[in-house]
Design a protein around this motif. Structure first.
Motif, PDB file in Angstrom:
ATOM      1  N   ARG A 256      -2.831 -20.289  11.630  1.00  0.00           N
ATOM      2  CA  ARG A 256      -2.694 -19.122  12.406  1.00  0.00           C
ATOM      3  C   ARG A 256      -2.339 -17.802  11.626  1.00  0.00           C
ATOM      4  O   ARG A 256      -2.260 -16.680  12.018  1.00  0.00           O
ATOM      5  CB  ARG A 256      -2.037 -19.212  13.685  1.00  0.00           C
ATOM      6  CG  ARG A 256      -2.601 -20.032  14.660  1.00  0.00           C
ATOM      7  CD  ARG A 256      -1.979 -20.891  15.628  1.00  0.00           C
ATOM      8  NE  ARG A 256      -2.816 -21.548  16.581  1.00  0.00           N
ATOM      9  CZ  ARG A 256      -3.263 -22.823  16.296  1.00  0.00           C
ATOM     10  NH1 ARG A 256      -2.781 -23.267  15.297  1.00  0.00           N
ATOM     11  NH2 ARG A 256      -4.177 -23.399  17.042  1.00  0.00           N
TER      12      ARG A 256
ATOM     13  N   TYR B  53      -9.648 -23.437  12.847  1.00  0.00           N
ATOM     14  CA  TYR B  53      -8.295 -23.821  12.473  1.00  0.00           C
ATOM     15  C   TYR B  53      -8.337 -25.541  12.088  1.00  0.00           C
ATOM     16  O   TYR B  53      -8.094 -26.316  13.203  1.00  0.00           O
ATOM     17  CB  TYR B  53      -6.985 -23.939  13.446  1.00  0.00           C
ATOM     18  CG  TYR B  53      -6.837 -22.356  13.795  1.00  0.00           C
ATOM     19  CD1 TYR B  53      -7.026 -21.532  12.793  1.00  0.00           C
ATOM     20  CD2 TYR B  53      -6.422 -21.782  15.026  1.00  0.00           C
ATOM     21  CE1 TYR B  53      -6.757 -20.175  12.716  1.00  0.00           C
ATOM     22  CE2 TYR B  53      -6.106 -20.463  15.146  1.00  0.00           C
ATOM     23  CZ  TYR B  53      -6.451 -19.613  14.079  1.00  0.00           C
ATOM     24  OH  TYR B  53      -6.073 -18.305  14.410  1.00  0.00           O
TER      25      TYR B  53
ATOM     26  N   CYS C 269      -5.933 -14.289  17.583  1.00  0.00           N
ATOM     27  CA  CYS C 269      -6.675 -14.800  16.924  1.00  0.00           C
ATOM     28  C   CYS C 269      -8.045 -15.420  17.558  1.00  0.00           C
ATOM     29  O   CYS C 269      -8.999 -15.663  16.745  1.00  0.00           O
ATOM     30  CB  CYS C 269      -5.896 -15.840  16.072  1.00  0.00           C
ATOM     31  SG  CYS C 269      -4.751 -16.755  16.855  1.00  0.00           S
ATOM     32  N   CYS C 270      -8.124 -15.564  18.903  1.00  0.00           N
ATOM     33  CA  CYS C 270      -9.358 -16.135  19.508  1.00  0.00           C
ATOM     34  C   CYS C 270     -10.325 -15.282  19.130  1.00  0.00           C
ATOM     35  O   CYS C 270     -11.496 -15.614  19.394  1.00  0.00           O
ATOM     36  CB  CYS C 270      -8.961 -16.181  20.861  1.00  0.00           C
ATOM     37  SG  CYS C 270      -7.959 -17.426  21.352  1.00  0.00           S
TER      38      CYS C 270
ATOM     39  N   GLY D  29      -6.562 -13.861  23.065  1.00  0.00           N
ATOM     40  CA  GLY D  29      -5.522 -14.633  22.583  1.00  0.00           C
ATOM     41  C   GLY D  29      -4.208 -13.754  22.830  1.00  0.00           C
ATOM     42  O   GLY D  29      -4.212 -13.005  23.871  1.00  0.00           O
ATOM     43  N   TYR D  30      -3.239 -14.123  22.023  1.00  0.00           N
ATOM     44  CA  TYR D  30      -1.862 -13.666  22.303  1.00  0.00           C
ATOM     45  C   TYR D  30      -1.804 -12.242  22.350  1.00  0.00           C
ATOM     46  O   TYR D  30      -2.390 -11.566  21.737  1.00  0.00           O
ATOM     47  CB  TYR D  30      -0.929 -14.406  21.458  1.00  0.00           C
ATOM     48  CG  TYR D  30      -1.159 -14.009  19.977  1.00  0.00           C
ATOM     49  CD1 TYR D  30      -0.698 -12.914  19.440  1.00  0.00           C
ATOM     50  CD2 TYR D  30      -1.911 -14.760  19.249  1.00  0.00           C
ATOM     51  CE1 TYR D  30      -0.923 -12.248  18.202  1.00  0.00           C
ATOM     52  CE2 TYR D  30      -2.303 -14.358  18.045  1.00  0.00           C
ATOM     53  CZ  TYR D  30      -1.701 -12.992  17.337  1.00  0.00           C
ATOM     54  OH  TYR D  30      -1.972 -12.494  16.080  1.00  0.00           O
TER      55      TYR D  30
ATOM     56  N   GLY E 133      -8.269 -18.420  25.402  1.00  0.00           N
ATOM     57  CA  GLY E 133      -7.338 -19.013  24.836  1.00  0.00           C
ATOM     58  C   GLY E 133      -6.061 -19.411  25.662  1.00  0.00           C
ATOM     59  O   GLY E 133      -5.992 -18.821  26.741  1.00  0.00           O
ATOM     60  N   SER E 134      -5.326 -20.325  24.994  1.00  0.00           N
ATOM     61  CA  SER E 134      -4.046 -20.850  26.137  1.00  0.00           C
ATOM     62  C   SER E 134      -2.797 -19.731  26.086  1.00  0.00           C
ATOM     63  O   SER E 134      -2.107 -19.837  26.686  1.00  0.00           O
ATOM     64  CB  SER E 134      -3.743 -22.327  25.518  1.00  0.00           C
ATOM     65  OG  SER E 134      -3.614 -22.221  24.222  1.00  0.00           O
ATOM     66  N   CYS E 135      -2.937 -18.869  24.996  1.00  0.00           N
ATOM     67  CA  CYS E 135      -1.817 -17.854  25.020  1.00  0.00           C
ATOM     68  C   CYS E 135      -1.528 -17.146  25.925  1.00  0.00           C
ATOM     69  O   CYS E 135      -0.515 -16.873  26.580  1.00  0.00           O
ATOM     70  CB  CYS E 135      -1.714 -17.082  23.676  1.00  0.00           C
ATOM     71  SG  CYS E 135      -1.674 -17.962  22.203  1.00  0.00           S
TER      72      CYS E 135
ATOM     73  N   ILE F 292       1.106 -21.767  21.990  1.00  0.00           N
ATOM     74  CA  ILE F 292       1.853 -22.249  20.982  1.00  0.00           C
ATOM     75  C   ILE F 292       3.008 -21.174  20.771  1.00  0.00           C
ATOM     76  O   ILE F 292       4.025 -21.670  20.171  1.00  0.00           O
ATOM     77  CB  ILE F 292       1.015 -22.425  19.689  1.00  0.00           C
ATOM     78  CG1 ILE F 292       1.814 -23.180  18.503  1.00  0.00           C
ATOM     79  CG2 ILE F 292       0.595 -21.034  19.097  1.00  0.00           C
ATOM     80  CD1 ILE F 292       0.446 -23.683  17.533  1.00  0.00           C
ATOM     81  N   TYR F 293       2.930 -20.203  21.039  1.00  0.00           N
ATOM     82  CA  TYR F 293       3.874 -19.080  20.909  1.00  0.00           C
ATOM     83  C   TYR F 293       4.831 -18.933  22.237  1.00  0.00           C
ATOM     84  O   TYR F 293       5.481 -17.938  22.666  1.00  0.00           O
ATOM     85  CB  TYR F 293       3.389 -17.862  20.642  1.00  0.00           C
ATOM     86  CG  TYR F 293       2.382 -17.642  19.579  1.00  0.00           C
ATOM     87  CD1 TYR F 293       2.913 -18.145  18.176  1.00  0.00           C
ATOM     88  CD2 TYR F 293       0.967 -17.314  19.496  1.00  0.00           C
ATOM     89  CE1 TYR F 293       2.226 -18.092  17.154  1.00  0.00           C
ATOM     90  CE2 TYR F 293       0.191 -17.327  18.345  1.00  0.00           C
ATOM     91  CZ  TYR F 293       0.798 -17.705  17.342  1.00  0.00           C
ATOM     92  OH  TYR F 293      -0.196 -17.811  16.372  1.00  0.00           O
TER      93      TYR F 293
ATOM     94  N   GLY G 103      -8.053 -23.460  25.872  1.00  0.00           N
ATOM     95  CA  GLY G 103      -8.459 -23.856  24.284  1.00  0.00           C
ATOM     96  C   GLY G 103      -7.839 -23.117  23.428  1.00  0.00           C
ATOM     97  O   GLY G 103      -7.605 -21.764  23.627  1.00  0.00           O
ATOM     98  N   CYS G 104      -7.618 -23.672  22.391  1.00  0.00           N
ATOM     99  CA  CYS G 104      -6.809 -22.941  21.189  1.00  0.00           C
ATOM    100  C   CYS G 104      -7.672 -23.285  19.996  1.00  0.00           C
ATOM    101  O   CYS G 104      -7.161 -24.479  19.525  1.00  0.00           O
ATOM    102  CB  CYS G 104      -5.211 -23.439  21.078  1.00  0.00           C
ATOM    103  SG  CYS G 104      -4.482 -22.542  19.869  1.00  0.00           S
ATOM    104  N   MET G 105      -8.725 -22.738  19.643  1.00  0.00           N
ATOM    105  CA  MET G 105      -9.167 -21.481  20.155  1.00  0.00           C
ATOM    106  C   MET G 105     -10.480 -22.342  20.893  1.00  0.00           C
ATOM    107  O   MET G 105     -10.976 -23.182  20.699  1.00  0.00           O
ATOM    108  CB  MET G 105      -9.728 -20.449  19.347  1.00  0.00           C
ATOM    109  CG  MET G 105     -10.460 -21.200  18.119  1.00  0.00           C
ATOM    110  SD  MET G 105     -10.839 -20.059  16.620  1.00  0.00           S
ATOM    111  CE  MET G 105      -9.446 -18.801  16.773  1.00  0.00           C
TER     112      MET G 105
HETATM  113  S1  SF4 Z   1      -5.076 -19.704  22.038  1.00  0.00           S
HETATM  114 FE1  SF4 Z   1      -4.672 -20.442  19.996  1.00  0.00          FE
HETATM  115  S2  SF4 Z   1      -6.645 -19.358  18.881  1.00  0.00           S
HETATM  116 FE2  SF4 Z   1      -6.212 -18.157  20.647  1.00  0.00          FE
HETATM  117  S3  SF4 Z   1      -4.447 -16.559  20.390  1.00  0.00           S
HETATM  118 FE3  SF4 Z   1      -3.422 -18.631  20.932  1.00  0.00          FE
HETATM  119  S4  SF4 Z   1      -2.873 -19.379  19.262  1.00  0.00           S
HETATM  120 FE4  SF4 Z   1      -4.826 -17.997  18.765  1.00  0.00          FE
END
Ligand code: SF4
Lengths: 368, 195, 192
Positions: A62, A147, C42-43, C78-79, C105-107, C113-114, C136-138
């Protein structure tokens, strides 16, 4: 006339990624300019210190979104150097295939990005459909489109699926036959050439001053300064390829080199498929428990050549189960921050978007 | 190109300009030197004159046990391909290091970042104090070891509450005790034993 | 068979007429949704494939728009770090109504993830209302497009009314925004 302030980004169609260029303009000449980074900051380096070595594999792609594989490679190289681990022969070749595909996809994206600032959207559509086919190949190999988490410490996650060779070859032939089309649409297209020829110069002295690497450096210095050649990693010393160079660096010659590099990457992938031996693809770094293994103390810097230049991980281990410090050297750091501040002033407003596009600036790797 | 002789050349340059505390050869293309804080500028200057013209990376490492920060400068010479890491330790209280902008102008933003993330002062850099990446940061510099991002995140951002029976994957392990057990085990694995 | 007997025309009162017009409006609206191109995370890398020839978003009547004033959908891809959140809220408030928010995304759902990282917020719907989430990621282009179809359903069934919620709970949202972003004191070289 009074100096006026303009923002290019973060919400702007000509801006790649979530970053902002602040321009102070007089008429349409830029007087001062700054990049405002940090909008994609997510505390990567801190996050990685808190995760196990294995868990980090899920996190690192990422860092740079358009070309995630170089992160995996740099991380794996650095850790393997610390562990003194030897990777199986076949894994090296598979890694090279992935990296070269990632390079092609990043180049196509950047080349298609030229469509935005010049209004030539056909180019963008063509480039993205070709890139999408690469993503499909990635999905077949690794199970994910963007990814992959495929290059892991000690090799690659699993072997290539059966029958992928023909698919890759078919795709490469298709792409190769269309490279001339790309030239005609982009850098040889008279309506675009007016915009990109003799603009956004990058003289050799500036390269050394800023520390620009990658295509910017090779196009200005006329020397094959490419980490794949100078300090080969994986098995780049066993394939034959050229490093395209030029001695005059404007937007057009840099894009020209991009297309030439796509051709070289195609050649490399073909050679990889030919020369790849059979065998294992992964060794387990078995120290301690299955997940919570440790890595001996040490400091290491592992560079790889990304599509934008030298990209590296600086890793420090204190013998624990997590990295002690991870530093990411983003390839676009010099041209993105100092370059925009020092050398964008004096050009015209519409050159700012071209600067961001042709210099290869990837904002997530600046912010991390 | 013979990289062994390149490494020797590096050795000669560095030994003639400053005192080396420790030398660590890392690979054929990389070598690390630990030097005194006061020698850093001299060594960087002489290396630059010898062709190590590119500053690849500048950052710091936190060593709270020794109460030190360690600054790292990584240089590269493209014609004699050797990466040189120059490391110097500085005090953790009121850390400060003279800027290397006169030698490598490209260091400007690296130094600003190091100030933002570690709190190291770089006199000589005109605007090292300005925030670059974050906006209105209200805690200690985040890459120091004593900063806990999880606590900060819990304090500052509300996180979503899920009911205990939020996800039911398999019928057998559905009971709440088993779920709690699994979660506990996962937490233990993640944090390394501490609750 | 249609009866030929004369019946007196039913009189609609004003509210009913309004409702009818909204329904007509919603019909057109949901078939020409315009996106605001703000790639927050990033999505966003999966958006170009879903916009260009491979998945072709335009067949759903959707297209990217350059300015917030013309857009219907704010796409949060995304995040969100705090720095982005501030700009996102500015953008959201500039958009004309009705406006919808789609979070990819899941952010934005729970931090993804963050979830324990210091500059990234955990839950987007504390700060602005969200109409559709795509997990989903992504999320790959299929699920992105599926999310937009969900939003169209939502507009049809009148469940996508985040912008009304924003008006109703304005104080609550503002308080949350203020808590996390603090006052705007910007003093650096970028804002001289
Ligand atoms: S959900 Fe995954 S791909 Fe989307 S912004 Fe968050 S870390 Fe990035």
């Amino acid at each position: 006339m009074k100096e006026m302030k303009l923002f290019l980004g973060p919400q702007h169609p000509g801006m790649h990624g979530n970053a902002s260029v602040h321009l102070f303009v007089d008429g349409d000449i830029i007087k001062r300019s700054y990049l405002l980074p940090g909008m994609l900051h997510r505390g990567f380096e801190k996050q990685m210190e808190r995760k196990l070595w294995v868990n980090n594999i899920a996190l690192i792609p990422r860092v740079c979104v358009p070309e995630p594989d170089i992160n995996e490679m740099a991380f794996a190289l650095a850790t393997e150097k610390l562990l003194k681990l030897d990777v199986p022969e076949r894994a090296h070749w598979i890694r090279m295939i992935m990296l070269e595909f990632a390079r092609i996809s990043a180049h196509l994206m950047a080349y298609g990005g030229l469509g935005g600032p010049t209004g030539n959207y056909t180019l963008m559509y063509h480039a993205h459909i070709d890139r999408n086919l690469i993503l499909d190949i990635f999905e077949k190999i690794s199970g994910a489109r963007i990814y992959h988490q495929y290059i892991v410490i000690g090799g690659v996650r699993k072997d290539l699926p059966e029958g992928i060779d023909e698919e890759i070859n078919a795709y490469l032939n298709d792409l190769e036959s269309r490279l001339n089309e790309y030239r005609d649409l982009g850098i040889d297209n008279p309506s675009v050439v007016k915009r990109i020829k003799d603009t956004i110069m990058l003289p050799e002295a500036v390269v050394w001053e800023l520390g620009v690497t990658g295509i910017g450096m090779r196009s200005a210095t006329n020397k094959p300064y490419d980490i794949r050649k100078v300090m080969p990693y994986a098995r780049y010393n066993q394939v034959e390829f050229e490093v395209p160079i030029s001695d005059y660096s404007d937007a057009r010659s840099r894009l020209d080199i991009k297309i030439k590099e796509v051709q070289q990457s195609i050649n490399i992938i073909r050679q990889c498929l030919d020369k790849m031996p059979e065998g294992e693809v992964r060794v387990k770094p078995s120290r301690g428990q299955s997940m919570r293994w440790t890595v001996p103390k040490g400091y290491v810097y592992a560079p790889v050549e990304s599509s934008r230049g030298e990209f590296g991980y600086y890793m420090v281990s204190n013998g624990g189960t997590t990295p002690w410090r991870v530093g990411v050297r983003g390839a676009s750091y010099p041209q993105g921050l100092l370059g925009i501040e020092k050398y964008l002033p004096g050009t015209r407003i519409d050159d700012a978007a071209l600067w961001v596009d042709t210099m290869g600036i990837c904002s997530p790797e600046i912010d991390r | 190109m013979n990289s062994i002789s390149n490494l020797e050349a590096v050795d000669n340059i560095i030994n003639s300009t400053g005192k080396v505390i420790k030398k660590e050869p890392i690979s054929d293309f990389q070598v690390a030197y630990e030097v005194n804080k006061s020698d850093v500028h001299q060594i960087l200057t002489s290396l630059k004159l010898e062709g190590w013209k590119q500053l690849s990376y500048l950052s710091a490492v936190d060593w709270p046990e020794e109460n030190k920060f360690e600054l790292v400068y990584i240089l590269l010479n493209w014609d004699k391909p050797v990466y040189i890491q120059i490391r110097a330790k500085i005090d953790r209280e009121n850390p400060s290091m003279n800027s290397i902008i006169p030698i490598f102008p490209g260091a400007k933003y690296y130094e600003r970042e190091a100030h933002e993330f570690f709190g190291i002062a770089f006199p000589g850099n005109p605007d090292y104090k300005k925030q670059l990446i974050m906006e209105q940061w209200d805690d200690i510099p985040p890459l120091r070891k004593d900063f806990d991002p999880r606590a900060y995140s819990d304090r500052k951002y509300p996180s979503r509450e899920y009911p205990d029976n939020f996800s039911k994957k398999d019928k057998e392990n559905e009971s709440l005790e088993k779920q709690a057990k699994r979660r506990k085990r996962a937490r233990k694995l993640r944090t390394g034993g501490e609750e | 068979m249609i009866s030929t007997k004369y019946t007196e025309k039913k009189k609609f009162n004003k509210q009913e007429i309004d409702r009818k017009w909204w329904e007509v409006g919603d019909y057109f609206r949901r078939n020409s949704l315009w996106l605001l191109m703000y790639c927050t995370g990033c999505c966003a890398i999966e958006l170009p494939p879903s916009m260009t020839s491979a998945y072709d978003m335009e067949r759903l009547g959707m297209g990217p728009m350059a300015t917030p004033r013309q857009a219907d959908i704010l796409l949060v891809s995304g995040y969100l770090s705090l720095k982005t959140l501030r700009r996102l809220i500015y953008t959201y408030e500039q958009m004309s109504e009705p406006r919808y928010v789609v979070a990819l995304g899941s952010c934005p759902i729970n931090g993804g993830i963050y979830h324990d990282s210091h500059p990234v917020i955990n839950q987007l719907d504390q700060y602005i209302p969200v109409d559709t989430y795509v997990a989903g990621c992504m999320p790959n282009p299929e699920s992105v497009l599926n999310g937009f179809v969900d939003l169209m359903e939502g507009i049809k069934n009148k469940t996508a009314n985040g912008w009304k919620k924003y008006h109703k709970n304005y104080d609550w949202y503002k308080k949350n925004q203020f808590d996390v972003l603090g006052e705007v004191v910007i003093d650096d070289e970028f804002h001289q």
